[in-house]
Design a protein around this motif. Structure first.
Motif, PDB file in Angstrom:
ATOM      1  N   ILE A   8      38.582  41.989  60.365  1.00 27.17           N
ATOM      2  CA  ILE A   8      38.978  42.520  59.055  1.00 27.17           C
ATOM      3  C   ILE A   8      37.941  43.528  58.578  1.00 27.17           C
ATOM      4  O   ILE A   8      38.267  44.618  58.123  1.00 27.17           O
TER       5      ILE A   8
ATOM      6  N   THR B  92      43.595  41.172  40.826  1.00 27.45           N
ATOM      7  CA  THR B  92      44.098  39.808  40.748  1.00 27.45           C
ATOM      8  C   THR B  92      45.560  39.806  40.290  1.00 27.45           C
ATOM      9  O   THR B  92      46.362  39.010  40.775  1.00 27.45           O
TER      10      THR B  92
ATOM     11  N   PRO C 199      28.081  42.204  55.551  1.00 22.49           N
ATOM     12  CA  PRO C 199      29.338  42.581  54.919  1.00 22.49           C
ATOM     13  C   PRO C 199      30.015  41.351  54.346  1.00 22.49           C
ATOM     14  O   PRO C 199      29.969  40.280  54.923  1.00 22.49           O
ATOM     15  N   GLN C 200      30.596  41.506  53.183  1.00 25.81           N
ATOM     16  CA  GLN C 200      31.304  40.386  52.582  1.00 25.81           C
ATOM     17  C   GLN C 200      32.619  40.882  52.017  1.00 25.81           C
ATOM     18  O   GLN C 200      32.711  42.013  51.554  1.00 25.81           O
ATOM     19  N   ILE C 201      33.593  40.023  52.073  1.00 26.59           N
ATOM     20  CA  ILE C 201      34.857  40.362  51.441  1.00 26.59           C
ATOM     21  C   ILE C 201      35.021  39.433  50.262  1.00 26.59           C
ATOM     22  O   ILE C 201      35.023  38.217  50.415  1.00 26.59           O
ATOM     23  N   GLN C 202      35.099  40.002  49.096  1.00 24.33           N
ATOM     24  CA  GLN C 202      35.265  39.177  47.907  1.00 24.33           C
ATOM     25  C   GLN C 202      36.687  39.315  47.406  1.00 24.33           C
ATOM     26  O   GLN C 202      37.086  40.383  46.967  1.00 24.33           O
ATOM     27  N   LEU C 203      37.415  38.227  47.492  1.00 30.53           N
ATOM     28  CA  LEU C 203      38.752  38.260  46.918  1.00 30.53           C
ATOM     29  C   LEU C 203      38.609  38.402  45.417  1.00 30.53           C
ATOM     30  O   LEU C 203      37.696  37.842  44.821  1.00 30.53           O
ATOM     31  N   PRO C 204      39.478  39.171  44.793  1.00 35.90           N
ATOM     32  CA  PRO C 204      39.333  39.381  43.347  1.00 35.90           C
ATOM     33  C   PRO C 204      39.689  38.121  42.570  1.00 35.90           C
ATOM     34  O   PRO C 204      40.559  37.363  42.968  1.00 35.90           O
TER      35      PRO C 204
ATOM     36  N   ARG D 233      44.607  43.557  58.671  1.00 40.35           N
ATOM     37  CA  ARG D 233      44.592  43.325  57.234  1.00 40.35           C
ATOM     38  C   ARG D 233      43.904  44.461  56.481  1.00 40.35           C
ATOM     39  O   ARG D 233      42.955  44.261  55.742  1.00 40.35           O
TER      40      ARG D 233
ATOM     41  N   LYS E  84      39.288  47.250  50.856  1.00 35.29           N
ATOM     42  CA  LYS E  84      38.674  47.669  49.590  1.00 35.29           C
ATOM     43  C   LYS E  84      37.841  46.579  48.941  1.00 35.29           C
ATOM     44  O   LYS E  84      37.091  46.846  48.013  1.00 35.29           O
ATOM     45  N   TYR E  85      37.987  45.360  49.411  1.00 38.26           N
ATOM     46  CA  TYR E  85      37.185  44.287  48.818  1.00 38.26           C
ATOM     47  C   TYR E  85      35.871  44.075  49.547  1.00 38.26           C
ATOM     48  O   TYR E  85      35.099  43.200  49.198  1.00 38.26           O
TER      49      TYR E  85
ATOM     50  N   ARG F 105      37.905  36.645  63.335  1.00 38.03           N
ATOM     51  CA  ARG F 105      38.944  37.197  62.470  1.00 38.03           C
ATOM     52  C   ARG F 105      38.307  37.964  61.304  1.00 38.03           C
ATOM     53  O   ARG F 105      38.727  39.051  60.948  1.00 38.03           O
ATOM     54  N   PHE F 106      37.268  37.372  60.758  1.00 40.46           N
ATOM     55  CA  PHE F 106      36.546  38.040  59.679  1.00 40.46           C
ATOM     56  C   PHE F 106      35.987  39.386  60.151  1.00 40.46           C
ATOM     57  O   PHE F 106      36.114  40.408  59.474  1.00 40.46           O
ATOM     58  N   ARG F 107      35.396  39.362  61.349  1.00 39.78           N
ATOM     59  CA  ARG F 107      34.833  40.615  61.866  1.00 39.78           C
ATOM     60  C   ARG F 107      35.923  41.673  62.045  1.00 39.78           C
ATOM     61  O   ARG F 107      35.713  42.847  61.778  1.00 39.78           O
TER      62      ARG F 107
ATOM     63  N   GLU G  52      44.533  46.073  53.976  1.00 40.23           N
ATOM     64  CA  GLU G  52      44.515  46.055  52.513  1.00 40.23           C
ATOM     65  C   GLU G  52      43.298  45.327  51.963  1.00 40.23           C
ATOM     66  O   GLU G  52      42.972  45.448  50.791  1.00 40.23           O
ATOM     67  N   LEU G  53      42.606  44.575  52.836  1.00 41.66           N
ATOM     68  CA  LEU G  53      41.409  43.875  52.357  1.00 41.66           C
ATOM     69  C   LEU G  53      40.182  44.776  52.377  1.00 41.66           C
ATOM     70  O   LEU G  53      39.159  44.452  51.815  1.00 41.66           O
TER      71      LEU G  53
ATOM     72  N   TRP H 114      39.440  33.291  57.315  1.00 43.19           N
ATOM     73  CA  TRP H 114      38.329  34.183  57.636  1.00 43.19           C
ATOM     74  C   TRP H 114      37.123  34.009  56.745  1.00 43.19           C
ATOM     75  O   TRP H 114      36.000  34.268  57.125  1.00 43.19           O
TER      76      TRP H 114
ATOM     77  N   MET I 234      33.043  34.196  57.338  1.00 42.96           N
ATOM     78  CA  MET I 234      32.118  35.040  56.573  1.00 42.96           C
ATOM     79  C   MET I 234      30.903  34.231  56.116  1.00 42.96           C
ATOM     80  O   MET I 234      29.768  34.660  56.289  1.00 42.96           O
TER      81      MET I 234
ATOM     82  N   GLU J 253      38.497  44.035  38.904  1.00 40.58           N
ATOM     83  CA  GLU J 253      38.937  42.861  39.658  1.00 40.58           C
ATOM     84  C   GLU J 253      40.175  42.256  39.041  1.00 40.58           C
ATOM     85  O   GLU J 253      41.042  41.749  39.740  1.00 40.58           O
TER      86      GLU J 253
END
Lengths: 508, 367
Positions: free
Chosen positions: B15, A465, B47-52, B21, B26-27, B11-13, B23-24, A64, A68, A461
């Protein structure tokens, strides 16, 4: 990768581009550049944005986050906020994507720029270990991942992939240049035997003197320490956390493979992050020379100048790698042409003499080719960013002022500028984190150690992690770091987060 | 050919919309592109999802830049929201661009998934409009409908048996003639008025007002895209309320106590005087930090709302901006008293980040 069918008018444009490319390649070679064979593909903005979203690899695995990036690029493009002109893939042969709607002048510039990159990819030592068949490799990754998705479902695979991506920066990018010798596993039995201290031979009555008690004790301790270290996992703190997890985490085979895919790609992209300033500087230097000395028609000068200036434009608070890179290369070329280097130059503090210093050595060209072969951004800046250069380029450090809520110019001290810049480039701007214990608290828990170098970690973060690390390690995961000068260990055990003040450094 | 990226994109949209998903969720952060409307900068939310990741934290407000200026000079003049920490990381160029308002509203609607507003059914404004769609037996010759007249004449001549196929001449009588005529059509016309009320008592600081200004801008933009004509009225109040123009509304500095009822009272008067509810879609928005002067006044507010304002308006919106001094009591009182009453929407705005969420609260119901 698919080859695009050429039809009618399209083939004409392609032919034109091919003709341009071969001319420009000729010029590049005449300057001494030695690029990979480079194929150019002309594509529309949405296709280019798609390729760019995939990091240059249209065949990459589905995820995904590529969607983005795509949205961001598309929106930026359609509102006229940003535009990608070109994209070069470090591969042999090199592939470059050009935006179809570029004007002819833009295409010339971009092609010249691409040959600069291509030469850099081929000759810079930091790229010497990258996979030059990465297009194929990425396609393989894609196929494998899609297969796992079919077999295990989109949810679980993506879930695990996200966890891996969350720690993708925990690699030891130096390790590929000097592969560490793998430890040879000596059987425990042999180790135990070694634990007994060897004595010198002596008569019984002399033993006390030849092998003094205190010495024996000391040796024993040393050996035991050694043994304890050998029993520890890892023996030495391991910076390649992903490798450690690959080898030691209790993973299913498919999970192991997903993790290795993430790791492979992280290593592939690392050299590009390591040499951003040099790479862009080098390409800009050469597009500028090739364009202005060879290719440019008089009628195209204004358009070229506008585009070139746009690329090199700076904004306060941002270092433009194109600008910094090209200026440094030019500065170095000039210095080596005029012999402004070496101890004699350094020692000279006669302003007048310095100003007129010219030994007419003409070594500039040779020097910059040498630099492009062996340096990365960190060593490049460390070695060649001079005080004069900082002044000339009006560089400064800035700092966030909490009172005004804004960033403000802090100072123009050469030392500070260099220090800040180098810090930013160290470990590609990521904190240095190593695995120190895979059996923490003797409970199979994972302990990472952050080598604090002045800046604290982002704790929010960091906690998230740790969650992801837990998902990979499947046992509680911890990280030791300094927070406002105090050593703390943060952990996550699957249900809750913990925070402990810890005394002196545990482990190494 | 469907592009490969489309799948990742959708898929991103999904989320982002929280369908999968979860749980994502919050990111998700609101990235932004900076656009420009007239002299104002607006951010286009992405909108962006930033993985920690393990990365450096907040004391990281420093870096290296390039350009003229003296130590102490601020950077990024006039570029709100740019992250100072993003300094020497080679960034993508953020250019300024003029975005048409209609476009902005569209983006906003898409991003926040705002439903189109359904104007109030029975209270739409009825506008008369005449269209020549009818047929009459009498009228001026200039409006004679030839085809219909011919048809009538043909029918009659066949019925009378005088129609001759070999010589098909049809002569219309006076009774055969048909004329075009108009019909009155009632065309609903949706007009809307937004009545902004803001507490400008001492506890509302500049930041709070800025939040209100930003929020009002987006509300304005959205409602304007939904109605043909939108009137805006502005009321500021501390212990007394007065109507002001837009500029004053955003820039006035007052101090003193707070009597929310004064604003509601004035709002009621404006509605009664200028906006008959049968003809207007009325949107009263009230912003404050939630401090009211005494429970007596709060009771008076509830009364005003219940008996007057609710009846007149589509929906009453109350936005509570968090401030260091405000107790936030008023929202509690409203929620307690009205519960899930659909005629009122309350929303708390913690900081600038909260503006998007609060707009969704207000406009997400489609009323």
């Amino acid at each position: 990768m698919t080859t695009r069918a050429m039809k009618g008018g399209v083939s004409q444009i392609h032919a034109e581009i091919a003709r341009l490319a071969s001319t420009i390649r000729g010029h590049a070679l005449s300057y001494g550049l030695d690029p990979f064979d480079t194929t150019f593909e002309l594509i529309k903005h949405d296709e280019l944005n798609e390729v760019a979203a995939y990091g240059g690899f249209p065949t990459r695995y589905p995820h995904w986050r590529f969607g983005m990036h795509y949205e961001e690029l598309e929106k930026g493009y359609s509102f006229g906020l940003q535009k990608i002109y070109e994209l070069v893939i470090n591969n042999d042969p090199c592939t470059a994507y050009l935006m179809k709607s570029n004007s002819l002048v833009d295409q010339k510039l971009v092609i010249a720029h691409v040959y600069g990159h291509s030469d850099f990819f081929k000759h810079n030592a930091w790229f010497s270990k990258t996979n030059r068949k990465m297009l194929d490799q990425m396609a393989n990754h894609g196929t494998r991942l899609r297969r796992y998705v079919e077999k295990f479902g989109e949810g679980p695979v993506e879930d695990f992939l996200d966890a891996c991506l969350s720690v993708e920066n925990l690699i030891d990018y130096h390790s590929v240049y000097a592969p560490r010798k793998r430890r040879i596993d000596t059987p425990v039995e042999v180790q135990e035997r070694e634990a007994t201290v060897r004595k010198f031979q002596s008569k019984d009555y002399m033993d006390r003197f030849v092998n003094p008690r205190s010495f024996l004790e000391q040796q024993k301790k040393k050996i035991e320490g050694e043994l304890a270290r050998k029993r520890r996992l890892p023996e030495e703190p391991e910076k390649d956390v992903l490798l450690f997890l690959l080898e030691n985490a209790p993973l299913d085979n498919w999970q192991r493979d997903v993790l290795s895919i993430v790791r492979d790609e992280a290593y592939y992209f690392a050299p590009q992050a390591l040499t951003k300033i040099m790479n862009e500087g080098w390409a800009s230097y050469w597009h500028s020379r090739i364009m202005t000395e060879k290719v440019l028609e008089p009628s195209e000068v204004i358009e070229y100048a506008e585009h070139h200036a746009g690329t090199l434009g700076t904004r306060p608070g941002v270092i433009n790698p194109y600008k910094l890179g090209i200026e440094l290369f030019r500065d170095i070329e000039d210095r080596w042409n005029r012999g402004r280097f070496g101890p004699e130059w350094e020692r000279c503090d006669d302003v007048e003499r310095r100003r007129n210093w010219d030994l007419k050595l003409g070594l500039g060209r040779k020097k910059i080719f040498e630099i492009r072969a062996i340096h990365n951004d960190l060593t490049f800046i460390d070695e060649f960013l001079t005080e004069d250069f900082c002044k000339e380029q009006k560089m400064f450090t800035y700092r966030h002022n909490p009172q005004s809520g804004r960033s403000e110019i802090h100072e123009r001290e050469y030392d500070k500028i260099k220090e800040t810049l180098l810090f930013r480039l160290t470990n590609m701007g990521h904190p240095i984190i190593r695995v120190t214990d895979g059996n923490y608290r003797n409970r199979g828990e994972l302990l990472l150690e952050h080598q604090h170098a002045g800046l604290d970690l982002d704790l929010k973060e960091g906690r998230e992690t740790l969650r992801n690390l837990f998902r990979i390690w499947k046992r509680p995961a911890h990280i030791a770091t300094l927070v406002e000068g105090e050593r703390k260990v943060y952990g996550y055990d699957g249900t809750k987060h913990s925070e402990e003040a810890a005394g002196a450094g545990q482990g190494s | 050919m469907v592009k490969k990226i489309e799948k990742d994109y959708s898929r991103f949209r999904s989320i982002v919309r929280g369908r999968i998903r979860k749980e994502l969720k919050k990111y998700i952060s609101r990235g932004e592109l900076i656009g420009k409307v007239g002299k104002d900068y607006v951010s286009i939310p992405i909108p962006q999802i930033q993985l920690p990741h393990f990365r450096y934290g907040k004391n990281d407000g420093q870096g290296v830049g390039q350009g003229p200026g003296e130590p102490g000079d601020p950077l990024d003049e006039g570029q709100p929201g740019t992250d100072p920490g993003a300094g020497d990381t080679p960034g993508e160029h953020l250019l300024e661009v003029d975005v048409p308002l209609a476009e902005l509203a569209k983006i906003l609607g898409e991003e926040l998934e705002l439903p189109l507003i359904k104007p109030r059914g029975t209270r739409q404004i009825q506008a008369d409009k005449e269209r020549y769609t009818g047929i009459a037996r009498s009228g001026p010759e200039s409006l004679r409908h030839f085809k219909r007249t011919y048809r009538e004449a043909l029918k009659r001549s066949i019925a009378m048996g005088i129609y001759d196929e070999k010589n098909p001449v049809v002569v219309p009588f006076r009774e055969d003639k048909r004329y075009r005529t108009w019909k009155v059509r009632e065309i609903p016309q949706n007009n809307a008025v937004i009545i902004y009320m803001m507490d400008v008592s001492g506890s509302m600081g500049d930041e709070q007002k800025e939040i209100v200004r930003l929020e009002a801008f987006w509300i304005d933009t959205w409602l304007r895209s939904q109605y043909r004509k939108v009137d805006c009225r502005y009321i500021v109040h501390d212990a007394v309320a007065r109507e002001v123009d837009q500029h004053t509304f955003y820039h006035v500095k007052e101090s003193g106590g707070t009597k929310i009822s004064s604003a509601l009272q004035l709002c009621r008067e404006i509605i009664e005087r200028d906006y008959p509810p049968e003809e207007w879609n009325i949107y009263p928005f009230h912003f404050s930090d939630g401090d009211n002067w005494g429970s007596e006044d709060t009771r008076r507010c509830l009364e005003l709302l219940e008996q007057n304002i609710f009846r007149a308006s589509n929906v009453f919106c109350y936005g509570q901006v968090k401030s260091a001094y405000g107790s936030g009591q008023f929202k509690k009182d409203l929620d307690e008293h009205f519960g899930d009453d659909p005629r009122i929407i309350t929303s708390e705005i913690r900081d600038r980040e909260g503006i998007y969420g609060s707009i969704r609260d207000f406009l997400g119901k489609g009323r």
